[in-house]
Motif scaffolding. Structure first.
Motif, PDB file in Angstrom:
ATOM      1  N   LEU A 225       7.988   9.332  -6.107  1.00 53.42           N
ATOM      2  CA  LEU A 225       8.494   8.418  -6.905  1.00 53.42           C
ATOM      3  C   LEU A 225       7.441   7.838  -7.931  1.00 53.42           C
ATOM      4  O   LEU A 225       7.932   6.828  -8.638  1.00 53.42           O
ATOM      5  CB  LEU A 225       8.711   6.947  -6.042  1.00 53.42           C
TER       6      LEU A 225
ATOM      7  N   ASP B 135       4.650   6.260  -7.582  1.00 49.80           N
ATOM      8  CA  ASP B 135       4.458   4.920  -7.055  1.00 49.80           C
ATOM      9  C   ASP B 135       3.145   4.733  -6.385  1.00 49.80           C
ATOM     10  O   ASP B 135       3.015   4.817  -5.164  1.00 49.80           O
ATOM     11  CB  ASP B 135       5.553   4.653  -6.104  1.00 49.80           C
TER      12      ASP B 135
ATOM     13  N   PHE C 191       7.888   1.222  -3.050  1.00 51.05           N
ATOM     14  CA  PHE C 191       9.031   1.603  -2.440  1.00 51.05           C
ATOM     15  C   PHE C 191       9.213   1.905  -1.263  1.00 51.05           C
ATOM     16  O   PHE C 191      10.049   2.367  -0.400  1.00 51.05           O
ATOM     17  CB  PHE C 191       9.598   2.530  -3.131  1.00 51.05           C
TER      18      PHE C 191
ATOM     19  N   TYR D 279      12.359   2.379   1.569  1.00 53.18           N
ATOM     20  CA  TYR D 279      12.790   3.638   2.356  1.00 53.18           C
ATOM     21  C   TYR D 279      12.652   3.609   3.840  1.00 53.18           C
ATOM     22  O   TYR D 279      13.470   4.209   4.558  1.00 53.18           O
ATOM     23  CB  TYR D 279      11.988   4.787   1.742  1.00 53.18           C
TER      24      TYR D 279
ATOM     25  N   ASN E 257      13.679  14.650  -5.160  1.00 46.64           N
ATOM     26  CA  ASN E 257      13.884  13.496  -6.050  1.00 46.64           C
ATOM     27  C   ASN E 257      14.099  12.134  -5.304  1.00 46.64           C
ATOM     28  O   ASN E 257      14.071  12.124  -3.942  1.00 46.64           O
ATOM     29  CB  ASN E 257      14.949  13.653  -7.103  1.00 46.64           C
ATOM     30  N   ARG E 258      14.407  11.092  -5.995  1.00 41.22           N
ATOM     31  CA  ARG E 258      14.740   9.927  -5.008  1.00 41.22           C
ATOM     32  C   ARG E 258      15.695   9.987  -4.265  1.00 41.22           C
ATOM     33  O   ARG E 258      16.060   9.471  -3.228  1.00 41.22           O
ATOM     34  CB  ARG E 258      15.194   8.746  -6.254  1.00 41.22           C
TER      35      ARG E 258
ATOM     36  N   LEU F  37      15.578  10.151   0.010  1.00 38.93           N
ATOM     37  CA  LEU F  37      16.211   9.091   0.702  1.00 38.93           C
ATOM     38  C   LEU F  37      16.985   9.963   1.821  1.00 38.93           C
ATOM     39  O   LEU F  37      16.812   9.269   3.016  1.00 38.93           O
ATOM     40  CB  LEU F  37      17.461   8.425  -0.111  1.00 38.93           C
TER      41      LEU F  37
END
Length: 234
Positions: A45, A47, A52, A56, A113-114, A118
């Motif tokens: 991410l 980040d 985040f 998650y 990826n995001r 997830l």
């Protein structure tokens, strides 16, 4: 309680065969906290401040709650479609196994990826639901007169494995000199080998499924009605 735990472990082989399930949960929990939250999520991410992580990890908790409800419905003998606890627990183990295999192939999450990240947290929620719900229910089924010892064994093995996982992650036991495929940089700047943890999760998951069904067989051997009522789908 400690005496009841050890007595059950020593005297009833079913307790030993259920142990890999708790060990799997403990190691998966420590892997998620140290590697997934501490390194992979930040990289995927972009980040560095871990903004985040809460989002998650909250997803895992929400999925665990929803999956527990769904599994409870599937396991209910009052519904037309009934799926026994055995299959539900197997699904949970496969969720952890798929996570281990994913990070064995791509330890740094470079293929994620995001959305796919997830999905990893969703799988963690499914595994958590089977541990917190179905495994405890099975323990009550297997040991109706020794519930204290049964729950003690769950805590013993999950707690011990999680503690060992955290120790290995936090100390220099698995540290590397430089970043490589299986040596990742954690949020504190230290570099750790993650192959060991991934291998332990995969091997434990592969052992946990046949081990659990062995425990089911031992239990059903003396109570054949339980196989029809609690560990089959119809």
């Amino acid at each position: 309680k400690a005496t009841a735990t050890l007595d059950l472990l020593r005297n009833d082989p079913k307790a030993k065969y259920l142990a890999p399930l708790s060990i799997l949960f403990g190691f998966s929990t420590s892997f998620c906290s140290s590697v997934l939250n501490g390194a992979v999520l930040r990289k995927v991410l972009s980040d560095p401040n871990s903004k985040f992580v809460g989002v998650y990890t909250a997803t895992t908790s929400m999925v665990a709650s929803g999956a527990s409800l769904l599994f409870g419905i599937l396991q209910s003998t009052h519904n037309r479609f009934h799926c026994g606890k055995g299959l539900v627990i197997t699904i949970g183990v496969l969720a952890y196994l798929s996570i281990g295999l994913q990070f064995l192939a791509f330890p740094d999450g470079s293929n994620l990826n995001r959305i796919s990240l997830l999905l990893i947290y969703i799988l963690l929620g499914v595994g958590r639901a089977t541990y917190e719900g179905s495994l405890r229910a099975v323990s009550v089924d297997f040991f109706p007169n020794e519930k204290e010892g049964a729950f003690g064994n769950i805590i013993l093995f999950s707690g011990s494995s999680a503690t060992l996982g955290y120790i290995l992650s936090a100390t220099g036991a698995l540290q590397c000199e430089k970043v490589s495929k299986y040596c990742m940089e954690y949020i504190d700047g230290s570099i750790h080998n993650v192959l060991f943890m991934q291998s332990v999760i995969i091997v434990t998951a592969m052992v946990a499924i046949p081990s659990f069904w062995r425990a089911v067989w031992l239990d059903v051997k003396g109570q054949p009605y339980r196989l029809i009522r609690n560990d089959s789908c119809d």
